[in-house]
Design a protein around this motif. Structure first.
Motif, PDB file in Angstrom:
ATOM      1  N   UNK A 139     -30.952  13.354  13.829  1.00  0.00           N
ATOM      2  CA  UNK A 139     -29.625  13.484  13.224  1.00  0.00           C
ATOM      3  C   UNK A 139     -29.518  14.786  12.429  1.00  0.00           C
ATOM      4  N   UNK A 140     -30.570  15.097  11.666  1.00  0.00           N
ATOM      5  CA  UNK A 140     -30.513  16.307  10.835  1.00  0.00           C
ATOM      6  C   UNK A 140     -30.577  17.574  11.679  1.00  0.00           C
ATOM      7  N   UNK A 143     -27.156  17.942  13.278  1.00  0.00           N
ATOM      8  CA  UNK A 143     -26.190  18.244  12.208  1.00  0.00           C
ATOM      9  C   UNK A 143     -26.180  19.748  11.895  1.00  0.00           C
ATOM     10  N   UNK A 144     -27.357  20.311  11.715  1.00  0.00           N
ATOM     11  CA  UNK A 144     -27.459  21.740  11.429  1.00  0.00           C
ATOM     12  C   UNK A 144     -26.995  22.563  12.638  1.00  0.00           C
ATOM     13  N   UNK A 147     -23.300  22.732  12.911  1.00  0.00           N
ATOM     14  CA  UNK A 147     -22.808  23.653  11.881  1.00  0.00           C
ATOM     15  C   UNK A 147     -22.994  25.107  12.306  1.00  0.00           C
ATOM     16  N   UNK A 192     -25.860   9.435  10.606  1.00  0.00           N
ATOM     17  CA  UNK A 192     -24.797  10.420  10.756  1.00  0.00           C
ATOM     18  C   UNK A 192     -25.351  11.744  11.291  1.00  0.00           C
ATOM     19  N   UNK A 240     -38.654  23.644  13.771  1.00  0.00           N
ATOM     20  CA  UNK A 240     -38.113  22.520  13.018  1.00  0.00           C
ATOM     21  C   UNK A 240     -38.518  21.241  13.750  1.00  0.00           C
TER      22      UNK A 240
END
Lengths: 381, 143
Positions: A139-140, A143-144, A147, A192, A240
């Motif tokens: 999710x993270x 998310x990035x 963006x 999320x 990452x």
């Protein structure tokens, strides 16, 4: 140096099979692959196999025959299948063996995996405080990425929609019901921005491949598929990755990027030559990011690729034609081999209702997994 | 017997007026790590020192944990009393991004680039009734 051909394909359907152990599902897949090649287990000079929760792969000899062959267990997380294939590729390319079997199977408990910090070089606090969930990482990461590269929520939904649509025409898939855009968008949120239908689940299944020297392949099949490259790479400092209490200041390319580049270099071709691909889609964000990390599009292009249907079965670069991990679930030991199984069927022209119409000559498979490992195979006819 | 103890030693300076995260810095290549390591994950050197990593940063990415995790999560909560929590990576002044629980737990209150501050919070009680403490970040007060 001799080339390597895949001449037998076998699968045990993915999903839930309460009547069979993981090992038995592996045996079903192995027998199917041997039958597909018109040969038997006695003809196998070696085997590489792997399973996370289904037991030792080499226990298969009790079911398939105690022939005395070299049987090596491979365990490399999500890249287990890729690592087995890489080992088989090397064994044949080097001239050590002419022919052998690669097999993977698994049978996971229901629900998400529950990894233990100590197994990953971490202290207990990391798991105890609720940070050790792969779902959070995925999710993270997306998310990035959304963006940084302007990916919309609509694109996430479209990837899931495609996966379940393709799963609905794949007889061996777990999830065979197509879902509408609305059903996916309004599913319960997990982490999320990813909801229930955007993640794959641990599952069960088995998959096996028979490989041999390319110059022997016609004895076993009229439609051999050449394994042009089989590459596995681990992470660099700064990429990452999952289960990382901290990340380096500078983000380095993921192991997918390095594995992909090496695989293309070995095969002597580029991303533009690929006709059909399998990209690790443990969740929808992974498929989106992996489209770019494997060199098929620029970061951000996924937005219009999905909207224009480029990765649909009838698109310019069909991706995850069998519904991928999202529709098949992820029995870790078998999952990477399922990708190769599907691509081989596409290249043979035997993929049935999900056959891509572009007369494919070159196929591509990619797995990615914890703690930052990636496997890429390039296949051709 | 202390009423409160850190869940794990060496993660943060505490008790203290202004607690900060503790990590390591490589004496050869200068790269930081959290938690601290005896060897450097960037260059492999075995020469590292413990350093303070500060108490504030900016939110680099985030999500919300919406259901109660199973093991290895260890908690006094029940599925009924569980409250969703935020999770994110906070970029610290040295550039290192540290993964952390976040006090904010709704998408409306979280955004990449948000200024964040460290706080020390109880996670659960041990068998002796001592509160075990960990770190989390929360949105910085706008001054």
């Amino acid at each position: 140096m001799t080339e390597v051909a895949i001449v037998g394909l076998g699968i045990h359907p993915f999903g839930r099979s309460p009547e069979l152990t993981g090992l038995e599902q592996g045996a079903v897949a192995a027998r199917a692959a041997l039958a597909d090649a018109g040969t038997d287990f006695k003809a196998m000079q070696f085997a590489f196999g792997g399973s996370q929760d289904g037991g030792n792969a080499d226990s298969l000899v009790n079911l398939l025959g105690l022939t005395g062959l070299q049987f090596t267990n491979i365990w490399n997380g999500c890249a287990t299948g890729g690592s087995s294939l890489n080992a088989a590729y090397s064994a044949i390319r080097s001239g050590q063996y002419d022919m052998g079997l690669v097999v993977g199977f698994d049978k996971h408990a229901r629900g998400a995996f529950n990894p233990q910090p100590r197994d990953w070089g971490l202290d207990d606090w990391y798991g105890e405080t609720g940070l050790m969930l792969t779902t959070q990482y995925f999710a993270m990461k997306i998310q990035r990425y959304m963006h940084d590269h302007g990916i919309s929520r609509d694109t996430l939904v479209r990837v899931a929609e495609k996966a379940f649509r393709n799963g609905s025409i794949t007889p061996t898939a777990w999830r065979q019901t197509a879902l509408s855009w609305e059903e996916i968008e309004h599913a319960p949120m997990v982490s999320e921005p990813l909801n229930k239908y955007m993640f794959c689940s641990p599952a069960e299944g088995g998959c096996a491949l028979v490989l041999c020297r390319a110059d022997m392949a016609q004895q076993f099949t009229s439609r051999p598929v050449l394994l042009k490259s089989a590459v596995v790479r681990s992470r660099h400092y700064g990429s990452f990755e999952v289960f990382s209490p901290s990340q380096a200041p500078t983000v380095a390319p993921s192991p997918t990027v390095t594995a992909s580049q090496a695989a293309f270099e070995f095969a002597g071709i580029g991303p533009e030559d690929v006709d059909v691909a399998q990209l690790q889609d443990t969740e929808v964000g992974a498929e989106i990011m992996h489209m770019a990390e494997n060199g098929f599009c620029a970061h951000g292009d996924q937005e219009h690729w999905l909207r224009e249907g480029v990765t649909e079965i009838n698109g310019r670069l069909p991706v995850n034609t069998d519904g991928g991990c999202l529709a098949n679930g992820e029995p870790v030991g078998a999952s990477g081999l399922r990708q190769v199984y599907e691509i081989c069927h596409q290249l043979r022209g035997s993929a049935g209702a999900r056959q891509v119409p572009n007369n494919p000559k070159v196929g591509y498979t990619h797995v990615y997994g914890a703690p930052g490992i990636s496997g890429v195979n390039i296949l051709a006819v | 017997m202390a009423d409160q103890l850190p869940l794990h030693p060496g993660l943060f300076s505490w008790p203290s007026k202004r607690p900060e995260l503790l990590g390591s810095r490589c004496l050869e290549c200068g790269e930081h790590a959290f938690p601290s390591q005896d060897s450097c994950r960037a260059c492999g050197s075995e020469q590292t020192e413990i350093v303070g990593l500060g108490h504030s940063g900016t939110l680099w990415t985030w999500t919300v944990q919406s259901f109660m995790p199973k093991s290895p999560y260890l908690t006094d909560e029940t599925p009924e009393t569980f409250r969703p929590y935020g999770v994110g990576y906070v970029e610290l002044p040295c550039g290192l991004k540290v993964e952390s629980r976040l006090r904010e737990n709704s998408p409306d209150s979280l955004a990449i680039g948000l200024d964040m501050e460290l706080e020390i919070i109880p996670v659960r009680c041990n068998d002796e009734g001592t509160q075990l403490m960990t770190f989390q970040f929360c949105a910085a007060e706008v001054s």
